[in-house]
Design a protein around this motif. Sequence first.
Motif, PDB file in Angstrom:
ATOM      1  N   GLN A  19      25.016   4.697 130.338  1.00 11.23           N
ATOM      2  CA  GLN A  19      25.432   5.683 129.346  1.00 11.23           C
ATOM      3  C   GLN A  19      26.948   5.869 129.369  1.00 11.23           C
ATOM      4  O   GLN A  19      27.582   6.017 128.320  1.00 11.23           O
ATOM      5  CB  GLN A  19      24.743   7.021 129.617  1.00 11.23           C
ATOM      6  CG  GLN A  19      23.266   7.016 129.312  1.00 11.23           C
ATOM      7  CD  GLN A  19      22.604   8.296 129.751  1.00 11.23           C
ATOM      8  OE1 GLN A  19      23.038   8.944 130.704  1.00 11.23           O
ATOM      9  NE2 GLN A  19      21.536   8.663 129.061  1.00 11.23           N
ATOM     10  N   ILE A  20      27.536   5.839 130.539  1.00 10.98           N
ATOM     11  CA  ILE A  20      28.993   5.980 130.646  1.00 10.98           C
ATOM     12  C   ILE A  20      29.691   4.801 129.994  1.00 10.98           C
ATOM     13  O   ILE A  20      30.642   4.971 129.224  1.00 10.98           O
ATOM     14  CB  ILE A  20      29.409   6.120 132.124  1.00 10.98           C
ATOM     15  CG1 ILE A  20      28.896   7.447 132.682  1.00 10.98           C
ATOM     16  CG2 ILE A  20      30.918   6.022 132.273  1.00 10.98           C
ATOM     17  CD1 ILE A  20      29.060   7.585 134.171  1.00 10.98           C
ATOM     18  N   LYS A  21      29.217   3.579 130.254  1.00 14.44           N
ATOM     19  CA  LYS A  21      29.822   2.387 129.653  1.00 14.44           C
ATOM     20  C   LYS A  21      29.671   2.393 128.136  1.00 14.44           C
ATOM     21  O   LYS A  21      30.565   1.972 127.411  1.00 14.44           O
ATOM     22  CB  LYS A  21      29.176   1.130 130.229  1.00 14.44           C
ATOM     23  CG  LYS A  21      29.585   0.827 131.643  1.00 14.44           C
ATOM     24  CD  LYS A  21      28.872  -0.406 132.152  1.00 14.44           C
ATOM     25  CE  LYS A  21      29.126  -0.603 133.633  1.00 14.44           C
ATOM     26  NZ  LYS A  21      28.350  -1.723 134.174  1.00 14.44           N
ATOM     27  N   ARG A  22      28.521   2.874 127.650  1.00 12.42           N
ATOM     28  CA  ARG A  22      28.272   2.885 126.213  1.00 12.42           C
ATOM     29  C   ARG A  22      29.248   3.805 125.493  1.00 12.42           C
ATOM     30  O   ARG A  22      29.694   3.518 124.393  1.00 12.42           O
ATOM     31  CB  ARG A  22      26.837   3.320 125.959  1.00 12.42           C
ATOM     32  CG  ARG A  22      26.430   3.224 124.507  1.00 12.42           C
ATOM     33  CD  ARG A  22      24.968   3.506 124.304  1.00 12.42           C
ATOM     34  NE  ARG A  22      24.639   4.833 124.796  1.00 12.42           N
ATOM     35  CZ  ARG A  22      23.465   5.171 125.308  1.00 12.42           C
ATOM     36  NH1 ARG A  22      22.511   4.278 125.418  1.00 12.42           N
ATOM     37  NH2 ARG A  22      23.244   6.399 125.720  1.00 12.42           N
ATOM     38  N   HIS A  23      29.629   4.911 126.104  1.00  8.14           N
ATOM     39  CA  HIS A  23      30.524   5.858 125.453  1.00  8.14           C
ATOM     40  C   HIS A  23      31.999   5.594 125.731  1.00  8.14           C
ATOM     41  O   HIS A  23      32.862   6.269 125.170  1.00  8.14           O
ATOM     42  CB  HIS A  23      30.158   7.287 125.863  1.00  8.14           C
ATOM     43  CG  HIS A  23      28.911   7.760 125.197  1.00  8.14           C
ATOM     44  ND1 HIS A  23      27.665   7.539 125.726  1.00  8.14           N
ATOM     45  CD2 HIS A  23      28.725   8.408 124.034  1.00  8.14           C
ATOM     46  CE1 HIS A  23      26.760   8.046 124.919  1.00  8.14           C
ATOM     47  NE2 HIS A  23      27.374   8.583 123.887  1.00  8.14           N
ATOM     48  N   LYS A  24      32.314   4.630 126.561  1.00  7.19           N
ATOM     49  CA  LYS A  24      33.715   4.299 126.813  1.00  7.19           C
ATOM     50  C   LYS A  24      34.320   3.477 125.678  1.00  7.19           C
ATOM     51  O   LYS A  24      35.526   3.464 125.506  1.00  7.19           O
ATOM     52  CB  LYS A  24      33.855   3.522 128.121  1.00  7.19           C
ATOM     53  CG  LYS A  24      33.918   4.402 129.327  1.00  7.19           C
ATOM     54  CD  LYS A  24      34.213   3.583 130.555  1.00  7.19           C
ATOM     55  CE  LYS A  24      34.358   4.462 131.776  1.00  7.19           C
ATOM     56  NZ  LYS A  24      34.655   3.682 132.966  1.00  7.19           N
ATOM     57  N   ASP A  25      33.480   2.772 124.914  1.00  7.86           N
ATOM     58  CA  ASP A  25      33.961   1.933 123.816  1.00  7.86           C
ATOM     59  C   ASP A  25      34.214   2.818 122.593  1.00  7.86           C
ATOM     60  O   ASP A  25      33.358   2.996 121.748  1.00  7.86           O
ATOM     61  CB  ASP A  25      32.939   0.836 123.506  1.00  7.86           C
ATOM     62  CG  ASP A  25      33.475  -0.163 122.511  1.00  7.86           C
ATOM     63  OD1 ASP A  25      34.678  -0.111 122.204  1.00  7.86           O
ATOM     64  OD2 ASP A  25      32.677  -0.999 122.044  1.00  7.86           O
ATOM     65  N   PHE A  26      35.431   3.371 122.507  1.00 10.71           N
ATOM     66  CA  PHE A  26      35.753   4.316 121.446  1.00 10.71           C
ATOM     67  C   PHE A  26      35.762   3.660 120.080  1.00 10.71           C
ATOM     68  O   PHE A  26      35.365   4.282 119.087  1.00 10.71           O
ATOM     69  CB  PHE A  26      37.104   4.979 121.707  1.00 10.71           C
ATOM     70  CG  PHE A  26      37.479   5.954 120.639  1.00 10.71           C
ATOM     71  CD1 PHE A  26      36.845   7.182 120.560  1.00 10.71           C
ATOM     72  CD2 PHE A  26      38.436   5.635 119.703  1.00 10.71           C
ATOM     73  CE1 PHE A  26      37.179   8.085 119.569  1.00 10.71           C
ATOM     74  CE2 PHE A  26      38.774   6.529 118.708  1.00 10.71           C
ATOM     75  CZ  PHE A  26      38.145   7.763 118.638  1.00 10.71           C
ATOM     76  N   ALA A  27      36.193   2.423 119.980  1.00 15.59           N
ATOM     77  CA  ALA A  27      36.267   1.755 118.682  1.00 15.59           C
ATOM     78  C   ALA A  27      34.878   1.642 118.049  1.00 15.59           C
ATOM     79  O   ALA A  27      34.701   1.892 116.857  1.00 15.59           O
ATOM     80  CB  ALA A  27      36.895   0.377 118.832  1.00 15.59           C
TER      81      ALA A  27
END
Length: 68
Positions: A19-27
Amino acid sequence: MRKFSIHREKKEIEPTDEQIKRHKDFARIHHEYERLTKRGKKPVYRDPKLYLLVVIIGIVLLLAFLES
């Protein structure tokens, strides 16, 4: 009648690494947000008022050219 139970345990809920990795991709998140919130523009032939205006202008121009 429904029976409800209240959990009084104070459990810390931590997000998973996925979940953390999924929300790190701001673009990607911004692109999905823009796609959801922005409405597509209607084509001219689907907007009835604009279509009627174009047809009336076309008829007036046709009559003007046929008169001369």
